[in-house]
Write an enzyme that holds these catalytic residues in place. Structure first.
Site, PDB file in Angstrom:
ATOM      1  N   SER A 297       0.805  -1.221   0.000  1.00 48.20           N
ATOM      2  CA  SER A 297       0.000   0.000   0.000  1.00 48.20           C
ATOM      3  C   SER A 297       0.833   1.264   0.000  1.00 48.20           C
ATOM      4  CB  SER A 297      -0.907   0.018   1.239  1.00 48.20           C
ATOM      5  OG  SER A 297      -1.798  -1.063   1.247  1.00 48.20           O
ATOM      6  N   HIS A 358      -7.332   0.122   6.320  1.00 52.32           N
ATOM      7  CA  HIS A 358      -6.937  -1.275   6.525  1.00 52.32           C
ATOM      8  C   HIS A 358      -6.978  -1.677   7.998  1.00 52.32           C
ATOM      9  CE1 HIS A 358      -6.029  -2.248   2.402  1.00 52.32           C
ATOM     10  NE2 HIS A 358      -5.272  -1.170   2.288  1.00 52.32           N
TER      11      HIS A 358
END
Length: 432
Positions: A297, A358
């Protein structure tokens, strides 16, 4: 049965067209048309009136659209005094009749208007686009947030999980949808069709998207997945033209390296958590050899945070070096860990938006990588650093609960140690 359904579809489209033609002769302004749609006339001619309102809205200029939203916000507002009277009466005599009256009064009329506008074929997409227009006006007209709340309320109902359809996007997917995947990619730009092919065609690549039956050619959100032998630490390698594709049955790790929301009008309606969970389920069935599910990410808030630290007596030198692209990799990992684990907003949640997403889904910060994204965008937003979030299926619910209730940032031992490690780059001397 199929023949009857086919005939019904034809008749529906014919009647819809005739309704639209009749609507062109209606000379009332859009406000009068909305009033009619909410009245008994709307019970009889709702499809025609809804089509006419939507067609009329499409012709409005920017000033007229603002006036339309102000009409929704003020003329179709709740009557607070009436609700208070009903609430007092219901508190004294909680009958079903009073409860029904209270519920009806507490719902703004604009909610019912939006429901009635959602009758014609294609109306859902038009209302999603209408909300984009509304969102553009919120900064200058903050009171319109009341109308936005009603849009969100209805869109969450219309786009709940029961209506979403998961589809795998492959090289054989129709070109009209592939074009939109290219256009909507928000994390790692797709440069051309060859680049798209490298992300979809090899046996170690997957892409999944959510669709809605009312918008069958419009992806709502999609995720790109790389199947790898080990957890990767570089998006440059994952997207490399020279890499050797891997047979899917050799993969041990599924890497979610790009998640893109596609519809601005659905901002605030979350699909990412559902998408990741369902894709994990699909991949687990298709590739039972997979052992780990991780992300690779971006860290979009890192550089902005570093800019606020350049005058800090402890971190200033390292922060400035990171901004200049001169911080050693291990120090960049350490200062990044400090940002992700320790930097918080006023509400106690992490500053980084991707981290909030997340961690809120129950993932943990697993590892950090310097020099992982050397693209101009990667350097501009995070000095080239990236992060792996690990979805440990046995821990996600527990992590989610800890984050939701106590804003706990779950991280691996290695990342926790990095977040408190001594940064070797010389710190900035305090100014006199």
């Amino acid at each position: 049965m199929r023949r009857n359904r086919f005939l019904g579809d034809i008749l529906s489209q014919l009647f819809d067209r005739r309704g639209l033609m009749r609507g062109k002769d209606d000379t009332r302004d859009i406000f009068a048309l909305c009033g009619a749609l909410l009245s008994s006339e709307g019970e009889v001619s709702g499809l025609r009136l809804a089509s006419t309102v939507l067609a009329r809205y499409a012709t409005l200029d920017e000033e007229e659209k603002t006036a339309f939203f102000r009409y929704l916000n003020t003329e179709l507002e709740i009557d607070a005094a009436h609700i208070a009277d009903l609430a007092n009466n219901y508190a004294e005599t909680p009958t079903p009749e009073l409860f029904k009256s209270l519920c009806q009064a507490a719902e703004p009329k604009r909610q019912e208007l939006l429901r009635r506008l959602n009758q014609p074929v294609g109306a859902t997409a038009e209302l999603v686009a209408m909300r984009v227009d509304l969102l553009k006006r919120l900064k200058a007209n903050p009171d319109l947030a009341r109308t936005n709340i009603d849009f969100v309320h209805l869109l969450r109902s219309w786009f709940n999980r029961g209506f979403l359809v998961l589809q795998q996007i492959s090289w054989d997917t129709p070109a009209r949808i592939l074009d939109k995947i290219v256009a909507y990619e928000a994390v790692h730009e797709i440069n051309d069709w060859d680049d798209l092919r490298r992300r979809l065609y090899p046996p170690d690549r997957r892409c999944f998207a959510f669709f809605h039956p009312a918008m069958p050619d419009e992806p709502l959100i999609f995720v790109e997945v790389a199947l790898t032998e080990t957890i990767p630490g570089s998006i440059d390698h994952v997207l490399s033209e020279e890499r050797e594709p891997l047979d899917a049955d050799q993969a041990k790790v599924a890497v979610f390296y790009s998640i893109s929301n596609c519809q601005k009008g659905l901002t605030g309606i979350s699909f990412g958590n559902l998408l990741i969970k369902q894709v994990v389920s699909e991949l687990s069935l298709e590739c039972p050899e997979l052992e780990s599910f991780v992300t690779l990410s971006p860290i979009p808030g890192l550089r902005r945070w570093l800019e606020t630290q350049v005058d800090d007596p402890d971190l200033g030198g390292a922060a400035q070096a990171a901004l200049d692209g001169a911080l050693p990799p291990e120090d960049l990992r350490a200062i990044t860990a400090r940002y992700l684990v320790q930097a918080k907003r006023g509400d106690g949640l992490p500053k980084d938006p991707v981290a909030r997403f997340h961690l809120g889904n129950g993932a943990e910060i697993h590892d950090l990588h310097a020099g992982a994204d050397t693209s101009p965008k990667g350097i501009a937003q995070s000095a080239g650093a990236m992060v792996n979030y690990l979805y440990n299926l046995g821990q996600t619910e527990r992590n989610h609960e800890a984050f939701a209730t106590e804003a706990t940032v779950t991280a691996s031992r290695a990342v926790q140690a990095l977040s408190t490690a001594q940064i070797q780059t010389k710190t900035k001397e305090p100014t006199a």
